[in-house]
Design a protein around this motif. Structure first.
Motif, PDB file in Angstrom:
ATOM      1  N   PRO A 142       0.799  -1.275   0.047  1.00 58.48           N
ATOM      2  CA  PRO A 142      -0.265   0.085   0.235  1.00 58.48           C
ATOM      3  C   PRO A 142       0.707   1.062  -0.140  1.00 58.48           C
ATOM      4  CG  PRO A 142      -0.770  -1.270   1.808  1.00 58.48           C
ATOM      5  CD  PRO A 142       0.500  -2.524   1.343  1.00 58.48           C
ATOM      6  N   GLY A 143       1.029   2.594  -0.879  1.00 61.02           N
ATOM      7  CA  GLY A 143       1.484   3.049  -1.056  1.00 61.02           C
ATOM      8  C   GLY A 143       2.555   2.976  -1.906  1.00 61.02           C
ATOM      9  N   LEU A 144       2.642   2.299  -2.507  1.00 63.10           N
ATOM     10  CA  LEU A 144       4.510   2.122  -3.294  1.00 63.10           C
ATOM     11  C   LEU A 144       4.085   2.904  -4.896  1.00 63.10           C
ATOM     12  CD1 LEU A 144       6.534   0.540  -3.625  1.00 63.10           C
ATOM     13  CD2 LEU A 144       5.462  -1.973  -5.148  1.00 63.10           C
ATOM     14  N   ALA A 145       2.583   2.704  -5.234  1.00 64.61           N
ATOM     15  CA  ALA A 145       2.634   3.877  -6.265  1.00 64.61           C
ATOM     16  C   ALA A 145       3.314   5.322  -6.070  1.00 64.61           C
ATOM     17  CB  ALA A 145       1.678   3.718  -6.938  1.00 64.61           C
ATOM     18  N   LEU A 146       2.822   5.764  -4.582  1.00 66.08           N
ATOM     19  CA  LEU A 146       3.381   7.092  -4.558  1.00 66.08           C
ATOM     20  C   LEU A 146       4.547   6.977  -4.490  1.00 66.08           C
ATOM     21  CD1 LEU A 146       2.378  10.180  -3.900  1.00 66.08           C
ATOM     22  CD2 LEU A 146       1.724   9.734  -1.136  1.00 66.08           C
ATOM     23  N   TRP A 147       4.796   6.547  -3.824  1.00 61.38           N
ATOM     24  CA  TRP A 147       6.197   6.334  -3.239  1.00 61.38           C
ATOM     25  C   TRP A 147       7.067   6.222  -4.592  1.00 61.38           C
ATOM     26  CZ3 TRP A 147      10.588   3.200  -3.761  1.00 61.38           C
ATOM     27  CH2 TRP A 147      11.701   2.847  -3.613  1.00 61.38           C
ATOM     28  N   LEU A 148       6.904   5.818  -5.720  1.00 61.24           N
ATOM     29  CA  LEU A 148       7.796   5.087  -6.616  1.00 61.24           C
ATOM     30  C   LEU A 148       7.554   6.757  -7.398  1.00 61.24           C
ATOM     31  CD1 LEU A 148       9.118   4.315  -8.811  1.00 61.24           C
ATOM     32  CD2 LEU A 148       7.523   2.495  -9.396  1.00 61.24           C
ATOM     33  N   ARG A 149       6.705   6.979  -7.327  1.00 63.26           N
ATOM     34  CA  ARG A 149       6.692   8.589  -8.296  1.00 63.26           C
ATOM     35  C   ARG A 149       7.389   9.343  -7.563  1.00 63.26           C
ATOM     36  NH1 ARG A 149       1.294  12.365  -9.920  1.00 63.26           N
ATOM     37  NH2 ARG A 149       2.420  14.144 -10.381  1.00 63.26           N
ATOM     38  N   SER A 150       7.344   9.819  -6.261  1.00 62.29           N
ATOM     39  CA  SER A 150       8.136  10.689  -5.521  1.00 62.29           C
ATOM     40  C   SER A 150       9.611  10.310  -5.652  1.00 62.29           C
ATOM     41  CB  SER A 150       7.914  10.576  -3.858  1.00 62.29           C
ATOM     42  OG  SER A 150       6.922  10.695  -3.855  1.00 62.29           O
ATOM     43  N   ALA A 151      10.081   9.513  -5.353  1.00 59.11           N
ATOM     44  CA  ALA A 151      11.722   8.395  -6.110  1.00 59.11           C
ATOM     45  C   ALA A 151      11.971   8.943  -6.766  1.00 59.11           C
ATOM     46  CB  ALA A 151      11.949   6.629  -5.900  1.00 59.11           C
ATOM     47  N   VAL A 152      11.273   8.621  -8.772  1.00 55.32           N
ATOM     48  CA  VAL A 152      11.379   8.922  -9.393  1.00 55.32           C
ATOM     49  C   VAL A 152      11.397  10.567  -9.362  1.00 55.32           C
ATOM     50  CG1 VAL A 152      10.230   9.230 -11.882  1.00 55.32           C
ATOM     51  CG2 VAL A 152      10.637   6.950 -10.853  1.00 55.32           C
TER      52      VAL A 152
END
Length: 280
Positions: free
Chosen positions: A253-263
């Motif tokens: 849960p929350g991986l999509a947002l984490w990945l976008r932030s990391a990118v």
């Protein structure tokens, strides 16, 4: 008492256990990961040295191996912990469940490989034209009921005139079944590692997150050229399109947002402003 008996009797508990460094090398994970797993109660070392260093027993190592199998299958760490700590499930039942999950994964990969084989044959019959697509009936027959033909048409409408679309069609048309298996396995391994990083509280702006983002960009690059600006555009879809969000958040849960932030953080390191990034 013989010398052998004296040796066995005098053996300390530390001699039958492993330090965290030796366990990390044995199972192929970092010491940091083992420390995190202990912090969240997933795998707790059962012993300590006189100087308070962790010592892992054979049972501890066996639990780590079970965690690794479940993680490879894509289960979030929290769910893995619930499964392993279920008092109604014994170790043998854990192994049986893992075997069943692995068998299902093998079946899915086999179906994918068979579909790719047919696509390769179809491509050969049409003189290797990378723009040739399967009919709706063939898609349903090859990919099963989960395949939505609208996805392909949507991709063509949105990106059909771009060089990236042409590159992707050309490169994937030449893929063998083994290429597709490696491509899929890379994606799943990357998503599992990103989910693990999120679970350990890795900051999206950290060096570890940047390394994962570069792996993500390299994986996309297997299909078409992807610079940091393009990666930012793609990452926007991960949170803006519920289908992408559901895909990544299924791993954690929350991986999509984490990945976008990391990118976006990684793009800034390379001189790209996420707010003004463009595809070209």
């Amino acid at each position: 008492m013989t010398e052998t008996n004296r040796t066995a009797t005098s053996r300390s508990p530390e001699e039958s256990t492993l330090t965290v460094g030796r366990v990390a090398a044995l199972v192929g994970v970092s010491v940091r990961t083992l420390h995190h797993w202990e912090q969240i109660g997933l795998v707790v070392a059962s012993g300590r040295t006189w100087s308070d260093y962790r010592l892992y027993s054979a049972a501890d190592v066996a639990r780590i191996h079970r965690v690794l199998v479940y993680r490879e299958l894509g289960l979030p760490l929290a769910e893995i912990g619930r499964i392993l700590d279920d008092p109604d499930v014994d170790p043998r039942e854990h192994l049986i469940r893992q075997r069943e999950l692995l068998a299902e994964r093998i079946r899915r990969l086999t179906r994918t490989a068979q579909a790719v084989d047919q696509m390769i044959e179809r491509t050969t019959m049409t003189e290797n034209d990378p723009t040739i697509t399967l009919s709706v009936q063939e898609q349903a027959r090859i990919f099963g009921t989960d395949w939505d033909p609208a996805w392909q048409e949507e991709a063509r409408e949105r990106w059909g005139g771009t060089d990236a679309f042409a590159q992707s069609a050309q490169r994937t048309a030449a893929y063998t079944a083994q290429d597709w298996e490696r491509f899929t396995e890379e994606m799943r391994a990357l998503e599992a590692d990103m989910a693990d990083a999120l679970g350990r509280g890795v900051d999206p702006g950290s060096a570890e997150a940047a390394e994962l983002v570069e792996r993500h960009r390299a994986w996309i690059g297997r299909s078409y050229d992807c610079d940091h600006g393009r990666q930012v555009i793609l990452a926007r879809m991960y949170t803006d399109d519920p289908r992408f969000t559901a895909h990544y958040d299924a791993s954690a849960p929350g991986l999509a947002l984490w990945l976008r932030s990391a990118v976006e953080e990684n793009a800034r390191r390379h001189g790209v402003d996420p707010d003004t990034a463009t595809w070209e």
